[in-house]
Design an enzyme around this catalytic site. Sequence first.
Site, PDB file in Angstrom:
ATOM      1  N   HIS A  75      -2.753   0.360   7.323  1.00 36.87           N
ATOM      2  CA  HIS A  75      -2.955   0.385   5.872  1.00 36.87           C
ATOM      3  C   HIS A  75      -2.917   1.816   5.363  1.00 36.87           C
ATOM      4  O   HIS A  75      -3.581   2.709   5.919  1.00 36.87           O
ATOM      5  CB  HIS A  75      -4.304  -0.251   5.528  1.00 36.87           C
ATOM      6  CG  HIS A  75      -4.611  -0.291   4.063  1.00 36.87           C
ATOM      7  ND1 HIS A  75      -3.812  -0.925   3.142  1.00 36.87           N
ATOM      8  CD2 HIS A  75      -5.647   0.258   3.356  1.00 36.87           C
ATOM      9  CE1 HIS A  75      -4.338  -0.792   1.930  1.00 36.87           C
ATOM     10  NE2 HIS A  75      -5.449  -0.072   2.041  1.00 36.87           N
TER      11      HIS A  75
ATOM     12  N   CYS B  80       0.823  -1.218   0.000  1.00 31.95           N
ATOM     13  CA  CYS B  80       0.000   0.000   0.000  1.00 31.95           C
ATOM     14  C   CYS B  80       0.852   1.262   0.000  1.00 31.95           C
ATOM     15  O   CYS B  80       0.466   2.272  -0.601  1.00 31.95           O
ATOM     16  CB  CYS B  80      -0.948  -0.002   1.196  1.00 31.95           C
ATOM     17  SG  CYS B  80      -0.135  -0.049   2.815  1.00 31.95           S
TER      18      CYS B  80
ATOM     19  N   ASN C 272      -8.302   4.064  -2.203  1.00 30.08           N
ATOM     20  CA  ASN C 272      -7.666   2.824  -1.764  1.00 30.08           C
ATOM     21  C   ASN C 272      -6.879   2.207  -2.914  1.00 30.08           C
ATOM     22  O   ASN C 272      -6.895   2.700  -4.045  1.00 30.08           O
ATOM     23  CB  ASN C 272      -8.726   1.848  -1.251  1.00 30.08           C
ATOM     24  CG  ASN C 272      -8.150   0.795  -0.316  1.00 30.08           C
ATOM     25  OD1 ASN C 272      -6.948   0.783  -0.048  1.00 30.08           O
ATOM     26  ND2 ASN C 272      -9.001  -0.081   0.183  1.00 30.08           N
TER      27      ASN C 272
END
Length: 255
Positions: free
Chosen positions: A220, A51, A240
């Site tokens: 995250h 990420c 995202n």
Amino acid sequence: MIHPDVLDRKNDPEVEEYLDSLRSLQVPESFDARDKGWIGEPKHQKSCGSCVVFTNVALIETCMARVTCRLHPEDCRTFDFSEQAREKTYICRYGVCNHFVQEALECGYDPPEVKGCDGALPDSYIQWIIKKGGYMSDELNLPYRPAQLTHTCPTDMLQDDKAGVKITGELFVYDVDEELLKRLVYNNGAVQTSIAARDDSFKHYTGGIYEGCSSNNTNHGMVIVGYDEEDGEKYWILKNSWGTKWGEDGYMRVK
């Protein structure tokens, strides 16, 4: 995502000076950087804890798109550098580039702080770009294949795009309230943040204003690209890296 081992997190003087310059900035009640053409389509990190590289590249793409839109309004767009658009050779300047993501994972690997699919410090890949001169490579022959990582940099296949934009620095903000955060998002178009993504309610989020954060122990990385209000409920718009089938076309709204 790996958190830095810092217990007393405070902004450094340079950051405080920048934040002070924003306090008087007038911002609209709502803002969405996607409407400006500054945000590329959400990509999918797959079964890889990458990420951070996606959020770092998203910040760079937005920065470049903002400059392009201001200086060359006729070219104001984000380019799609997904693996489905490889019939031509493009320079990776405006859109999220899966090929650069693979390069960063291979060449930026530097444990214990940068561990490829096992996470990295929040600004690891921006720092890596800066240390290698500030340029990203323009040879798009490294498709994103996290399952095939070797952590060996294929220097013979890469050539830095020195005619493009040079990345020279960043600002890392620890202590900021929501009013300042709105100004950061409005002024920059994208701000990296982190969220607790362990809960099933997050993993299976399909839409609406999310209120399910059960912890501030985040794991995250995501990117804030806007803010708004619905029926009196204020929310942030987050991008995202779990593909466009997750959430609201790859985005989520968070209270």
